[in-house]
Design an enzyme around this catalytic site. Sequence first.
Site, mmCIF file in Angstrom:
data_model
loop_
_atom_site.group_PDB
_atom_site.id
_atom_site.type_symbol
_atom_site.label_atom_id
_atom_site.label_comp_id
_atom_site.label_asym_id
_atom_site.label_seq_id
_atom_site.Cartn_x
_atom_site.Cartn_y
_atom_site.Cartn_z
ATOM 1 N N PHE A 103 48.445 37.114 37.641
ATOM 2 C CA PHE A 103 49.644 37.710 38.236
ATOM 3 C C PHE A 103 50.009 37.078 39.574
ATOM 4 O O PHE A 103 51.158 37.127 40.007
ATOM 5 C CB PHE A 103 49.464 39.227 38.383
ATOM 6 N N LYS A 104 49.041 36.445 40.234
ATOM 7 C CA LYS A 104 49.323 35.839 41.536
ATOM 8 C C LYS A 104 50.390 34.734 41.428
ATOM 9 O O LYS A 104 51.072 34.422 42.396
ATOM 10 C CB LYS A 104 48.049 35.250 42.148
ATOM 11 N N ASP A 105 50.525 34.146 40.227
ATOM 12 C CA ASP A 105 51.529 33.080 40.054
ATOM 13 C C ASP A 105 52.939 33.572 40.357
ATOM 14 O O ASP A 105 53.787 32.812 40.799
ATOM 15 C CB ASP A 105 51.508 32.556 38.609
#
Length: 466
Positions: A111-113
Amino acid sequence: MNFVSTRGNVSEIGFIDTVLMGLADDGGLLIPSKIPQIPQTRLEEMAKLTYQELAYEIFSYYIEGEIPENELKELIHQSYSTFRDPEVTPVRKVKDNMYVLELFHGPTFAFKDIALQFLGNLYSYVSKRQNKIIHILGATSGDTGASAIEGVRGKEGIRICILHPHQKVSKVQELQMTTVHDKNVLNLSVKGTFDDCQRIIKELFADVDFKNKYHLRAINSINFVRILAQTVYYFYAYFQVAKQTGIKSLNFSVPTGNFGDIFAGYLAKRMGLPINKLILATNENNILERFIHDGVYMPGQFHSTYSPSMDIQVASNFERYLYYLLDENPSLVSSLMDQFKSEGKIVVSEELLQKVKDDFAAHGVMGEECLQTISKYYDESNYLLDPHTACGVAAYEKYNESSEVYVTLATAHPAKFNESIERCHIEQVFPEKINQLFNKPQYQEIVDADNNEIVRELERLFSSSH
């Protein structure tokens, strides 16, 4: 839109200055001076937008023309064209009243992308616009590092150094960071925990002379852009589920260790999104769960768990929530953070604790419960959860009321945490991009959790910029 510090000693600054400052110069965190309010009629119009169009709408409330419209749209297009799913963050129905929001379709399967593809492009944009070199410094419990490196690798005018806890991230997370062999990337494997890495980062950013000398910029969720980019998928999930079910409000179950992902949901709610309950899911490192239940914020003993990205004791975004909990009173925030530094804990009154419980529920998921949840959903729904998402699903099950609808945030692809999946006797097929990592050489320096040693490594990296 102006931004201020939670501790009150940074005067109102604009969006780009907020991006570049990262950690506020007074040691606090930057937040908008006023949270934009989105009226119901506007929400109904936004429900028809694509993910990219929605991102533009929400970002515009905070950027307010500092980046011209066509340039902001191009930054958003660049950032989300790297995702494998055209919806960017698709919603999957897993049970009658529970949906999973898949946040792992970006280049590093986490999800950090979603925030870091945008922040990487934004840094590159600012570097070109201001003709300045940018030095990025970050700490990771696993996913931030890979996403941050992917967001800026090879970009002109940017150097990046990422600290991760030595042998305390999953093998795939380690490989995603350390197989990158670019001259603008330095990986430091720190003998210690993520909290050690995070403490060093905060101390280096708090040294304003050092920060300014080396043009240090933050990639961690202390940077408000990380939070802003993550609010978008709460809106997107709500609109998708509302279309399918006709619901008027929604509950979210959020695996979180650093309080950033769930704070983005809190911000979306404050902006007007009809969120009912935010359920905070964590693991044995359950400082946040204990705060929500008891009103005491105090680190406990560190545990290595099956969900290593949440192996965090001190949540760096907690201070942002504290600011709103204390009715936006920066002097109260400062005194409580000083107390935390000297005494190692924060205790809030019964009255404030009731406000916390109105905003959040919480569940700390122990190891066996995490693995059992993975096995159960694989057997019953043929859906493979990564261990962090499994914590979110276990928390949903604890608070599940069948009359309500829930979305659990799926924060990573299960291939990133095969060590945990194997414990469930499940054999998964790796995506080819992850398979290829195992044949690449690694590039990292192993260092002590010592500020001076890390400063020496940074100076070596930064000297190559000139």
